[in-house]
Design a protein around this motif. Structure first.
Motif, short mmCIF file in Angstrom:
data_model
loop_
_atom_site.label_atom_id
_atom_site.label_comp_id
_atom_site.label_asym_id
_atom_site.label_seq_id
_atom_site.Cartn_x
_atom_site.Cartn_y
_atom_site.Cartn_z
N LYS A 59 -7.64 1.48 -6.88
CA LYS A 59 -7.46 0.84 -7.81
C LYS A 59 -7.16 -1.10 -8.32
CE LYS A 59 -4.92 2.15 -11.96
NZ LYS A 59 -4.35 3.00 -13.18
N SER A 97 0.80 -1.35 -0.21
CA SER A 97 -0.30 -0.30 0.07
C SER A 97 0.72 1.45 0.10
CB SER A 97 -1.24 0.16 1.26
OG SER A 97 0.01 0.15 2.27
N GLN A 139 -11.29 3.84 3.41
CA GLN A 139 -10.95 3.34 2.46
C GLN A 139 -11.51 1.73 2.68
OE1 GLN A 139 -6.44 1.13 2.47
NE2 GLN A 139 -6.36 2.90 0.63
N GLN A 162 1.28 1.05 -4.22
CA GLN A 162 0.70 0.98 -5.23
C GLN A 162 -0.96 1.34 -4.62
OE1 GLN A 162 1.87 -4.06 -4.56
NE2 GLN A 162 1.13 -3.92 -6.99
N ASP A 163 -1.62 1.32 -6.32
CA ASP A 163 -3.45 2.04 -5.65
C ASP A 163 -3.86 0.93 -5.28
OD1 ASP A 163 -5.21 2.96 -5.62
OD2 ASP A 163 -4.65 4.87 -7.23
#
Length: 340
Positions: free
Chosen positions: A219, A212, A245, A215-216
């Protein structure tokens, strides 16, 4: 005898203390192995609101019954045991509806009363569980972390075919991963910020791992799930800021299991919860999960020793604390060998 005692936040040492005498209904256990948990670290740092000092910590441990108090049936001297740290009253509302892990008068071994980082500990006989002969005592010391995993998964009520997202690849994340695999959950996504932990998660059966930090995550997960989101989310990172999130990543009718004890507020967008009819559940300790975990260990469906990175004697407990504080990437589970 020797014990690891926390006198106050940041004030701890291996000290000489008296051997306890088991009261009526209790047994004296000669401790073989005890695991260091994040909860122990919170006590040391002064971040546990429930602890009473001074305290001998440790709630993940195994050993051999050394002596019996008066009126103890079904337990014998010499029995190999692990210990459920949850002590409940049996009469309050949670106990009456079969949720003793949130008893109104709850006591936790290693928090409210002395725990397993000592050579001998006295515990209620009702809290000891016999360890099958082919399960080693070092493995048995780790039954308790798996009960945490079993409890949160039970609270989330998985359905056949559900995907699971685990935030955090520390010890609790890894026990949730193994427990979910043992329960038949096939697709499991694990996130963390440490690549070494993600590699370990992959070895233990994660189908997808995401860093995390690099990287997204949103997405990637929405791409993996074709925009649907994830039905099951286990928050093993225990970072309050991640709740928004989690709400976005949850699928409609999703269930989110929360495990953290932070007192920091979390942003909760009510629209996200209502439009998807999400379920947010808290999970604390375990609700009589020791027999279930012992059975899974006995069947070979759980591999606790795969999580152990260090085995140290009690005398080196301060060094272990320093490592966990300053070099957490070096450690998975640290086991303290007290006698064996």
């Amino acid at each position: 005898m020797k014990a690891f005692q926390v006198n106050a936040p940041h004030d701890f040492k291996v000290a000489e203390v008296e051997v306890p005498t088991p009261a009526a209904g209790e047994v004296l256990v000669r401790v073989a192995f005890a695991g260091i948990c994040g909860s122990d670290m919170h006590i040391i740092h002064g971040d546990n609101a429930f602890v009473r000092f001074p305290r001998i910590t440790g709630h993940e441990f195994s050993g051999v019954v050394e002596a019996l108090g008066e009126g103890v049936p079904d337990v014998s001297v010499g029995d190999r045991v692990c210990v459920d740290p949850v002590i409940s009253c049996g009469t309050c509302y949670p106990c009456r509806i079969n949720r003793p892990n949130v008893c109104s008068a709850l006591e936790v071994i290693g928090v409210h009363r002395n725990g397993g980082f000592e050579e001998f500990v006295s515990v209620p006989a009702a809290n000891v569980h016999q360890v099958p002969e082919h399960i080693s005592l070092d493995a048995a010391a780790l039954v308790e972390p798996y009960t945490i995993a079993a409890n949160v998964l039970d609270r989330m009520q998985p359905h056949r075919g559900d995907r699971l997202l685990i935030l955090g690849a520390g010890m609790i994340g890894m026990t949730i991963l193994q427990m979910a695999r043992a329960m038949g959950i096939d697709e499991i996504i694990v996130t963390d910020v440490i690549d070494e932990r993600l590699a370990a998660a992959k070895e233990l059966g994660a189908t997808h791992v995401l860093n995390s930090r690099t990287q997204d995550v949103e997405k990637e997960i929405l791409a993996l799930t074709e925009g649907e989101g994830v039905p099951l989310i286990a928050d093993a990172a225990c970072v309050p800021a991640l709740l928004p999130q989690m709400l976005r990543l949850a699928s409609p009718a999703g269930r989110i299991g929360l495990l953290g004890f932070s007192v920091q507020p979390s942003d909760l967008i009510q629209l996200e919860v209502i439009k998807k009819e999400l379920t947010l559940v808290g999970s604390r300790l375990n609700n009589r999960k020791f027999p279930e975990v012992l059975a899974l260990m006995a069947s070979g469906k759980l591999d606790p020793l795969a999580l152990v990175s260090h085995r140290l004697p009690l005398s080196e407990m301060p060094d272990a604390i320093d490592m966990l504080d300053h070099r957490p990437e070096e450690a998975r589970k640290v086991l303290i060998q007290i006698s064996a």
